[in-house]
Design a protein around this motif. Structure first.
Motif, mmCIF file in Angstrom:
data_model
loop_
_atom_site.group_PDB
_atom_site.id
_atom_site.type_symbol
_atom_site.label_atom_id
_atom_site.label_comp_id
_atom_site.label_asym_id
_atom_site.label_seq_id
_atom_site.Cartn_x
_atom_site.Cartn_y
_atom_site.Cartn_z
ATOM 1 N N ARG A 220 0.834 -1.212 0.000
ATOM 2 C CA ARG A 220 0.000 0.000 0.000
ATOM 3 C C ARG A 220 0.867 1.260 0.000
ATOM 4 N N SER A 221 1.980 1.244 0.686
ATOM 5 C CA SER A 221 2.808 2.442 0.808
ATOM 6 C C SER A 221 3.855 2.568 -0.296
ATOM 7 N N GLU A 222 4.222 1.453 -0.956
ATOM 8 C CA GLU A 222 5.341 1.496 -1.896
ATOM 9 C C GLU A 222 4.962 1.223 -3.348
ATOM 10 N N CYS A 223 3.805 0.621 -3.596
ATOM 11 C CA CYS A 223 3.417 0.319 -4.974
ATOM 12 C C CYS A 223 3.086 1.616 -5.715
ATOM 13 N N THR A 224 3.559 1.729 -6.945
ATOM 14 C CA THR A 224 3.335 2.946 -7.726
ATOM 15 C C THR A 224 2.203 2.804 -8.746
ATOM 16 N N SER A 251 -6.576 -2.994 -0.069
ATOM 17 C CA SER A 251 -5.658 -1.858 -0.172
ATOM 18 C C SER A 251 -5.794 -1.111 -1.486
ATOM 19 N N GLY A 252 -6.586 -1.667 -2.424
ATOM 20 C CA GLY A 252 -6.792 -0.991 -3.697
ATOM 21 C C GLY A 252 -6.172 -1.667 -4.896
ATOM 22 N N CYS A 253 -5.593 -2.861 -4.718
ATOM 23 C CA CYS A 253 -4.995 -3.587 -5.834
ATOM 24 C C CYS A 253 -6.089 -4.018 -6.810
ATOM 25 N N THR A 254 -5.965 -3.618 -8.070
ATOM 26 C CA THR A 254 -6.938 -3.998 -9.101
ATOM 27 C C THR A 254 -6.322 -4.887 -10.173
ATOM 28 N N PHE A 278 5.562 -9.726 -4.315
ATOM 29 C CA PHE A 278 6.380 -9.119 -5.367
ATOM 30 C C PHE A 278 5.516 -8.068 -6.099
ATOM 31 N N PHE A 279 6.013 -6.846 -6.141
ATOM 32 C CA PHE A 279 5.252 -5.788 -6.803
ATOM 33 C C PHE A 279 6.209 -4.703 -7.281
ATOM 34 N N TYR A 280 5.716 -3.808 -8.129
ATOM 35 C CA TYR A 280 6.541 -2.745 -8.685
ATOM 36 C C TYR A 280 6.333 -1.436 -7.938
ATOM 37 N N GLY A 281 7.454 -0.762 -7.674
ATOM 38 C CA GLY A 281 7.418 0.521 -6.979
ATOM 39 C C GLY A 281 8.534 1.416 -7.473
ATOM 40 N N GLU A 282 8.908 2.370 -6.657
ATOM 41 C CA GLU A 282 10.048 3.215 -6.990
ATOM 42 C C GLU A 282 11.305 2.361 -7.037
ATOM 43 N N GLU A 283 12.343 2.866 -7.690
ATOM 44 C CA GLU A 283 13.583 2.094 -7.809
ATOM 45 C C GLU A 283 14.100 1.719 -6.431
#
Length: 284
Positions: A220-224, A251-254, A278-283
Motif C-alpha cells: 500500500r505504501s510502496e506500490c506505484t 488496499s486498492g490492488c486492481t 512481489f510488486f513494482y514501486g520506486e527504484e
C-alpha cells in the motif's frame, strides 16, 4: 529473433513458460540426500512437510556444460541469447551464465548474448522474464529489451516473511543474531531483497497475522501502480497467501494477483511457512 532463458528458481507456472516461450535451465535440489525428481511435478505438501520433520536440503548450480549446450543450440539456430538469472547475491548462477556467455561471444561473434542478474528469486526473477518476453512479442530489438528489462528489475520490490529464520541461517542466505529471538518469542521477521540482491532483515513483528498485514502495508505504501500484476509465493501455507491477497484487494490492488507455490530451489532456503510478495514501486 532471440531465445529467453531463465532458471528453475523463477517460479513461473508451466502455462506461462509455454505461452511466453521461455526456456528453463534446471537447478538440482536434494532432500535427505536424494535428488528431487520433478518429472511428475512438484509435490509441495510432501516436500515442505519433510523439511518440517528435519530433512536436510541442498541445492547445486547447473553444470557449466548445461549452459554451454543450451546456449549453443540457440546460437547455432541463428538466435541471440538472453539469460534472466537468479540473484547473484544468493547464487552463483548469474556469474556462471555470464562466464559462459563471454566464452561463446568469441565463438559466435555475429550473435548477441546477455545475462541479467535480476537480484531476485521466485517471482522477483520470474516477472522480469515475463516482461522481457512481452517486449520480444512486441518486436523490440535485443539491446532495448536488455536495457528495459534491467530497468524493470530495479523497480521490483520483494518483501517476505518466514516462519523460521533458521532455514536462511543454515544455508548461509542470512547472517543474523536474531534467529534465537524469533524462535523463542514468536517474533516474525519481515525481510526484503535489497538493491544488491541480498536477503536483508528489515524488521520484526510479534505474531504471524501481524507479519502478513505488514506485507500488505508495504504494498500500500510502496506500490506505484495498483493496476499492475502482483505476485504471491507461499511455501505450503495457501491460507496465509489467500489472506494477504484479500488485504491487497482491500488496499486498492486492481491488477492480476499471480499466486504460486514456492518452487523447491528457493523454497529450500526460505523454509515452510514463507509468504512472499512481489510488486513494482520506486527504484529499490
Amino acid at each position: 529473433m532471440f531465445r529467453i532463458f531463465t532458471d528453475a528458481a523463477a517460479n513461473l507456472p508451466e502455462r506461462l513458460l509455454q505461452e511466453n516461450d521461455i526456456d528453463v535451465i534446471p537447478v538440482s535440489i536434494c532432500i535427505d540426500g536424494e535428488e528431487l525428481d520433478m518429472s511428475a511435478g512438484f509435490d509441495g505438501a510432501d516436500f515442505y512437510n519433510r523439511m518440517r520433520s528435519g530433512a536436510p536440503t541442498n541445492t547445486a548450480m547447473p553444470a557449466m556444460g548445461v549452459f554451454i549446450d543450451l546456449f549453443t543450440a540457440a546460437l547455432k539456430r541463428g538466435e541471440d541469447v538472453l539469460y534472466i538469472a537468479m540473484s547473484g547475491g544468493i547464487s552463483g548462477t548469474a556469474a556462471l551464465g555470464a562466464s559462459v556467455a563471454a566464452e561463446l561471444r568469441e565463438e559466435y561473434p555475429d550473435r548477441k548474448l546477455a545475462v541479467i542478474d535480476t537480484k531476485g528469486a521466485s517471482l522477483g526473477e520470474g516477472f522480469p522474464a515475463l516482461y522481457a518476453a512481452r517486449l520480444r512479442r512486441e518486436g523490440v530489438d535485443f539491446d532495448e529489451v536488455v536495457r528495459r528489462t534491467e530497468d524493470n528489475r530495479d523497480h521490483m520490490h520483494q518483501v517476505f516473511t518466514v516462519d523460521n529464520l533458521a532455514y536462511l541461517k543454515r544455508t548461509g542466505r542470512l547472517f543474523s543474531a536474531a534467529v534465537k529471538v524469533t524462535n523463542v518469542l514468536n517474533v516474525k521477521p519481515i525481510l526484503i531483497g535489497d538493491e544488491d540482491g541480498h536477503i536483508v532483515l528489515r524488521h520484526m513483528n510479534v505474531g504471524r497475522r501481524r507479519s502478513l498485514d505488514t506485507l500488505a502495508a508495504r504494498y500500500r505504501s510502496e506500490c506505484t501502480d495498483m493496476a499492475v500484476r502482483v505476485g504471491l509465493a507461499h511455501a505450503d501455507c495457501a491460507e496465509d497467501a489467500a489472506y494477504v491477497e484479500k488485504k491487497l484487494r482491500e488496499s486498492g490492488c486492481t491488477g492480476e494477483i499471480l499466486t504460486v507455490l514456492y518452487e523447491p530451489v528457493t523454497g529450500s532456503h526460505v523454509g515452510p511457512g514463507t509468504v512472499a510478495l512481489f510488486f513494482y514501486g520506486e527504484e529499490r
